[in-house]
Write a protein that holds these residues in place. Structure first.
Motif, PDB file in Angstrom:
ATOM      1  N   ALA A 146       0.530  -1.210   0.067  1.00 50.53           N
ATOM      2  CA  ALA A 146      -0.102   0.175  -0.191  1.00 50.53           C
ATOM      3  C   ALA A 146       0.868   1.383   0.130  1.00 50.53           C
ATOM      4  CB  ALA A 146      -0.869   0.132   1.212  1.00 50.53           C
ATOM      5  N   THR A 147       1.942   1.181   0.750  1.00 46.36           N
ATOM      6  CA  THR A 147       2.646   2.287   0.724  1.00 46.36           C
ATOM      7  C   THR A 147       3.359   2.818  -0.718  1.00 46.36           C
ATOM      8  OG1 THR A 147       3.384   1.827   3.099  1.00 46.36           O
ATOM      9  CG2 THR A 147       4.823   3.374   2.122  1.00 46.36           C
ATOM     10  N   ARG A 148       3.862   1.573  -1.044  1.00 49.05           N
ATOM     11  CA  ARG A 148       4.616   1.636  -2.361  1.00 49.05           C
ATOM     12  C   ARG A 148       3.647   2.169  -3.277  1.00 49.05           C
ATOM     13  NH1 ARG A 148       8.227  -1.405  -5.828  1.00 49.05           N
ATOM     14  NH2 ARG A 148       7.394  -0.989  -7.837  1.00 49.05           N
ATOM     15  N   ARG A 149       2.289   1.596  -3.623  1.00 49.37           N
ATOM     16  CA  ARG A 149       1.296   2.194  -4.469  1.00 49.37           C
ATOM     17  C   ARG A 149       1.001   3.733  -4.162  1.00 49.37           C
ATOM     18  NH1 ARG A 149      -2.837  -1.143  -3.456  1.00 49.37           N
ATOM     19  NH2 ARG A 149      -1.429  -2.951  -3.409  1.00 49.37           N
ATOM     20  N   HIS A 150       0.970   3.961  -2.797  1.00 45.76           N
ATOM     21  CA  HIS A 150       0.495   5.241  -2.443  1.00 45.76           C
ATOM     22  C   HIS A 150       1.759   6.244  -3.053  1.00 45.76           C
ATOM     23  CE1 HIS A 150       0.311   8.809   0.719  1.00 45.76           C
ATOM     24  NE2 HIS A 150      -0.707   9.137  -0.303  1.00 45.76           N
ATOM     25  N   ILE A 151       2.929   5.904  -2.782  1.00 43.53           N
ATOM     26  CA  ILE A 151       4.212   7.051  -3.344  1.00 43.53           C
ATOM     27  C   ILE A 151       4.096   6.723  -4.766  1.00 43.53           C
ATOM     28  CG2 ILE A 151       6.601   6.961  -3.412  1.00 43.53           C
ATOM     29  CD1 ILE A 151       6.804   5.689  -0.812  1.00 43.53           C
ATOM     30  N   ALA A 152       3.712   5.971  -5.619  1.00 41.43           N
ATOM     31  CA  ALA A 152       3.820   5.850  -6.877  1.00 41.43           C
ATOM     32  C   ALA A 152       2.959   6.641  -7.279  1.00 41.43           C
ATOM     33  CB  ALA A 152       3.607   4.531  -7.485  1.00 41.43           C
ATOM     34  N   ASP A 153       1.468   6.587  -6.754  1.00 44.05           N
ATOM     35  CA  ASP A 153       0.510   7.229  -7.198  1.00 44.05           C
ATOM     36  C   ASP A 153       0.765   8.742  -7.042  1.00 44.05           C
ATOM     37  OD1 ASP A 153      -0.860   5.060  -8.106  1.00 44.05           O
ATOM     38  OD2 ASP A 153      -2.078   4.959  -6.430  1.00 44.05           O
ATOM     39  N   THR A 154       1.234   9.251  -5.667  1.00 39.83           N
ATOM     40  CA  THR A 154       1.298  10.531  -5.713  1.00 39.83           C
ATOM     41  C   THR A 154       2.457  11.115  -6.646  1.00 39.83           C
ATOM     42  OG1 THR A 154       1.057  10.045  -3.119  1.00 39.83           O
ATOM     43  CG2 THR A 154       2.149  12.072  -3.826  1.00 39.83           C
ATOM     44  N   ALA A 155       3.225  10.297  -6.842  1.00 44.15           N
ATOM     45  CA  ALA A 155       4.621  11.069  -7.730  1.00 44.15           C
ATOM     46  C   ALA A 155       3.873  11.103  -9.126  1.00 44.15           C
ATOM     47  CB  ALA A 155       5.638   9.966  -7.707  1.00 44.15           C
ATOM     48  N   ARG A 156       3.214   9.939  -9.762  1.00 44.90           N
ATOM     49  CA  ARG A 156       2.619  10.400 -10.895  1.00 44.90           C
ATOM     50  C   ARG A 156       1.804  11.227 -11.201  1.00 44.90           C
ATOM     51  NH1 ARG A 156       2.880   4.993 -13.501  1.00 44.90           N
ATOM     52  NH2 ARG A 156       1.239   5.590 -15.159  1.00 44.90           N
ATOM     53  N   GLU A 157       1.001  11.544 -10.010  1.00 47.16           N
ATOM     54  CA  GLU A 157      -0.079  12.892 -10.104  1.00 47.16           C
ATOM     55  C   GLU A 157       1.021  14.068 -10.474  1.00 47.16           C
ATOM     56  OE1 GLU A 157      -2.840  13.586  -7.339  1.00 47.16           O
ATOM     57  OE2 GLU A 157      -3.598  11.400  -7.249  1.00 47.16           O
ATOM     58  N   MET A 158       1.970  14.373  -9.596  1.00 46.71           N
ATOM     59  CA  MET A 158       2.708  15.406  -9.502  1.00 46.71           C
ATOM     60  C   MET A 158       3.538  15.656 -10.972  1.00 46.71           C
ATOM     61  SD  MET A 158       4.308  15.152  -5.524  1.00 46.71           S
ATOM     62  CE  MET A 158       4.808  16.819  -5.503  1.00 46.71           C
ATOM     63  N   PHE A 159       4.051  14.378 -11.240  1.00 41.73           N
ATOM     64  CA  PHE A 159       4.623  14.154 -12.565  1.00 41.73           C
ATOM     65  C   PHE A 159       3.805  15.141 -13.599  1.00 41.73           C
ATOM     66  CE2 PHE A 159       7.819  10.965 -11.230  1.00 41.73           C
ATOM     67  CZ  PHE A 159       8.465  11.664 -10.560  1.00 41.73           C
ATOM     68  N   LEU A 160       2.602  14.267 -13.776  1.00 43.68           N
ATOM     69  CA  LEU A 160       1.600  14.815 -14.833  1.00 43.68           C
ATOM     70  C   LEU A 160       1.271  16.246 -14.860  1.00 43.68           C
ATOM     71  CD1 LEU A 160      -0.674  11.560 -15.156  1.00 43.68           C
ATOM     72  CD2 LEU A 160       1.189  12.375 -16.587  1.00 43.68           C
ATOM     73  N   ARG A 181       3.189  18.744 -13.300  1.00 43.39           N
ATOM     74  CA  ARG A 181       4.140  19.851 -13.333  1.00 43.39           C
ATOM     75  C   ARG A 181       5.313  19.450 -14.067  1.00 43.39           C
ATOM     76  NH1 ARG A 181       5.142  20.157  -7.037  1.00 43.39           N
ATOM     77  NH2 ARG A 181       6.760  21.239  -7.951  1.00 43.39           N
ATOM     78  N   GLY A 182       5.352  18.212 -14.550  1.00 40.86           N
ATOM     79  CA  GLY A 182       6.549  17.626 -15.252  1.00 40.86           C
ATOM     80  C   GLY A 182       7.527  16.999 -14.461  1.00 40.86           C
ATOM     81  N   PHE A 183       8.362  16.086 -15.041  1.00 40.68           N
ATOM     82  CA  PHE A 183       9.103  15.293 -14.242  1.00 40.68           C
ATOM     83  C   PHE A 183      10.139  16.128 -13.535  1.00 40.68           C
ATOM     84  CE2 PHE A 183      12.960  12.351 -13.799  1.00 40.68           C
ATOM     85  CZ  PHE A 183      12.067  11.394 -13.003  1.00 40.68           C
ATOM     86  N   ASP A 184      10.846  16.806 -14.452  1.00 39.09           N
ATOM     87  CA  ASP A 184      12.064  17.735 -13.913  1.00 39.09           C
ATOM     88  C   ASP A 184      11.770  18.574 -12.350  1.00 39.09           C
ATOM     89  OD1 ASP A 184      13.978  16.071 -15.470  1.00 39.09           O
ATOM     90  OD2 ASP A 184      12.978  17.373 -17.122  1.00 39.09           O
ATOM     91  N   ALA A 185      10.450  19.309 -12.891  1.00 38.53           N
ATOM     92  CA  ALA A 185      10.033  20.219 -12.047  1.00 38.53           C
ATOM     93  C   ALA A 185       9.593  19.453 -10.749  1.00 38.53           C
ATOM     94  CB  ALA A 185       8.966  20.872 -12.580  1.00 38.53           C
ATOM     95  N   VAL A 186       9.494  18.397 -10.386  1.00 40.80           N
ATOM     96  CA  VAL A 186       9.170  17.803  -8.955  1.00 40.80           C
ATOM     97  C   VAL A 186      10.487  17.316  -8.450  1.00 40.80           C
ATOM     98  CG1 VAL A 186       7.734  16.230  -8.107  1.00 40.80           C
ATOM     99  CG2 VAL A 186       6.867  17.396 -10.025  1.00 40.80           C
ATOM    100  N   ARG A 216       4.141  11.209 -23.654  1.00 44.62           N
ATOM    101  CA  ARG A 216       4.488  12.628 -23.823  1.00 44.62           C
ATOM    102  C   ARG A 216       5.251  13.004 -22.637  1.00 44.62           C
ATOM    103  NH1 ARG A 216       0.343  14.760 -26.578  1.00 44.62           N
ATOM    104  NH2 ARG A 216      -1.067  14.454 -25.019  1.00 44.62           N
ATOM    105  N   LEU A 217       4.979  12.690 -21.372  1.00 47.07           N
ATOM    106  CA  LEU A 217       5.735  13.151 -20.407  1.00 47.07           C
ATOM    107  C   LEU A 217       7.332  12.404 -20.409  1.00 47.07           C
ATOM    108  CD1 LEU A 217       5.729  14.011 -17.143  1.00 47.07           C
ATOM    109  CD2 LEU A 217       5.482  11.698 -16.441  1.00 47.07           C
ATOM    110  N   VAL A 218       7.155  11.283 -20.855  1.00 51.69           N
ATOM    111  CA  VAL A 218       8.678  10.848 -21.044  1.00 51.69           C
ATOM    112  C   VAL A 218       9.424  11.439 -21.916  1.00 51.69           C
ATOM    113  CG1 VAL A 218      10.089   8.711 -22.029  1.00 51.69           C
ATOM    114  CG2 VAL A 218       7.906   8.487 -20.428  1.00 51.69           C
ATOM    115  N   ASP A 219       8.676  12.095 -23.194  1.00 51.87           N
ATOM    116  CA  ASP A 219       9.376  12.678 -23.976  1.00 51.87           C
ATOM    117  C   ASP A 219       9.925  13.903 -23.756  1.00 51.87           C
ATOM    118  OD1 ASP A 219       9.217  10.445 -26.219  1.00 51.87           O
ATOM    119  OD2 ASP A 219       7.254  11.287 -26.761  1.00 51.87           O
ATOM    120  N   ASP A 220       9.195  14.506 -22.776  1.00 53.87           N
ATOM    121  CA  ASP A 220       9.533  15.734 -22.256  1.00 53.87           C
ATOM    122  C   ASP A 220      10.699  15.951 -21.175  1.00 53.87           C
ATOM    123  OD1 ASP A 220       7.831  17.003 -23.737  1.00 53.87           O
ATOM    124  OD2 ASP A 220       6.105  17.344 -22.335  1.00 53.87           O
ATOM    125  N   SER A 221      11.238  14.874 -20.954  1.00 54.21           N
ATOM    126  CA  SER A 221      12.219  14.846 -20.013  1.00 54.21           C
ATOM    127  C   SER A 221      13.337  13.731 -20.537  1.00 54.21           C
ATOM    128  CB  SER A 221      11.852  14.195 -18.676  1.00 54.21           C
ATOM    129  OG  SER A 221      12.707  13.661 -17.690  1.00 54.21           O
TER     130      SER A 221
END
Lengths: 211, 211
Positions: free
Chosen positions: B14-28, B30-35, B111-116
DNA sequence: TGTGAAAAGCTAACGGTTAGCGTTATGGTT
DNA sequence: AACCATAACGCTAACCGTTAGCTTTTCACA
């Protein structure tokens, strides 16, 4: 282009060479990961910023000849003998490359690379950049769009010879084996020029785009 | 292996999923590099060290399903229908993969991948790991050494379909074009089993070596 | 000799990653 | 039921590659 360099550029080149040499020595002595950028800069008696103005990354210090390697690859295609096909030219090129790998200095260098995950990764992304360059030349030679699937597939296949040869007990045999698999029938779709009468396309290639 | 997980492992997952979900949201958003890593950890309400105990790197947060992708690839070979050749099984697999790429969520992700640059590089080294895994399965299936040149050359060629399809205007056509180039005559050297009667080798494959 | 530009330098930081060490929760054992 | 080994998590503080901002030196050329 090929004028005498002038004092300034000579000094710059000297600084660059001095940094690279210092770094190489330290890497060979203590391993890539065990040597820090600040140490290298101190040993070469330059500022860290100077070091990074000559090399884009720490890995680039070890792989100094990376760009030259790419240039030679491109040259192998553009500068091949008339009537020589592209696959044949590439086979010849990689046979020479593999011979170079057997030099004692090269053996030591590649052992260094194998011992560092960072360098291994850098090497494999290097092959990938070469892939793009090779695709561009071949497409230009054949008058195809750079995005041609067959061009890209072919370049990708050919560049696979690098890791293959490096990890093979008999690299020269591996090269031949790979190129023997490129049969005239392999490229079937509208690009018989791959194997056919070479150098028919007159388009000059204006060098790879250096970053 | 497939027992009920137990409270401890459920919490961990659950912790793992929660971290990944949070990160994905933030990446989408604001962009990968900006987080930053510290931001992600704060947003997921975990310590940075906890984050890194679940994921080996920042990029791995975005590419969470990378390992699953590799498993599916291996499965496509080991679990193929009897009498289906390896190339055919792989063609089918990659046609499915390409269809998956067309999903709206996948389009946004790529698209996210291509931008970073960092994510682009991570992706390409991921294909390379898949290459090793594919080589291992195929070699096992055919009873060849893992270091077989033809196996490696074949796997390398096949994995080239990933970047090719992603950058092609018609990914499905690119897949077909690549696999059409694999003619029965292509693999000439002592490995006609590549195209011939499938699944003759009974060796089971015990999954990829996860790091 | 003066001037503009490139090269080199210094300081300080940023961001990913890890080491060291302590705390809590869990699962299995006596 | 008490107990212990260990996994999971947390905190602090750093390390390391890399970059920004700005100053100083060196060279080319007028």
């Amino acid at each position: 282009m090929t004028e005498e360099p002038g004092r300034r550029e000579r000094k710059k080149a000297a600084t660059r060479r001095h940094i690279a040499d210092t770094a190489r020595e330290m890497f060979l002595e203590r391993g890539f990961d065990a040597v820090g950028i600040r140490e290298i800069a101190a040993a070469a008696d330059v500022a860290v910023t100077t070091l990074f103005s000559h090399f884009p990354s720490k890995e680039a210090l070890a792989f100094d000849e990376g760009q030259k390697r790419e240039d030679r690859l491109v040259q192998a295609v553009t500068g091949r003998a008339p009537e020589q096909s592209i696959p044949d030219a590439l086979r010849e090129h990689f046979r020479a490359v593999v011979e170079d790998f057997a030099r004692p200095a090269a053996v030591i260098f590649w052992r260094l690379v194998d011992d560092s995950p960072a360098l291994r990764e850098y090497a494999s992304t290097m092959w990938q950049r070469h892939e793009d360059a090779l695709t561009a030349v071949i497409a230009a030679e054949l008058g195809l769009p750079k995005s041609s699937t067959t061009c890209r597939a072919f370049s990708h296949y050919v560049l696979g010879v690098y890791p293959l040869a490096r990890e093979s007990p008999d690299p020269m045999a591996a090269v031949d084996e790979m190129f023997d698999l490129i049969t005239p029938g392999w490229i079937e779709i509208d690009v018989s020029g791959f194997h056919g009468a070479a150098r028919s396309a007159p388009q000059p290639y204006h060098g790879a785009e250096s970053s």
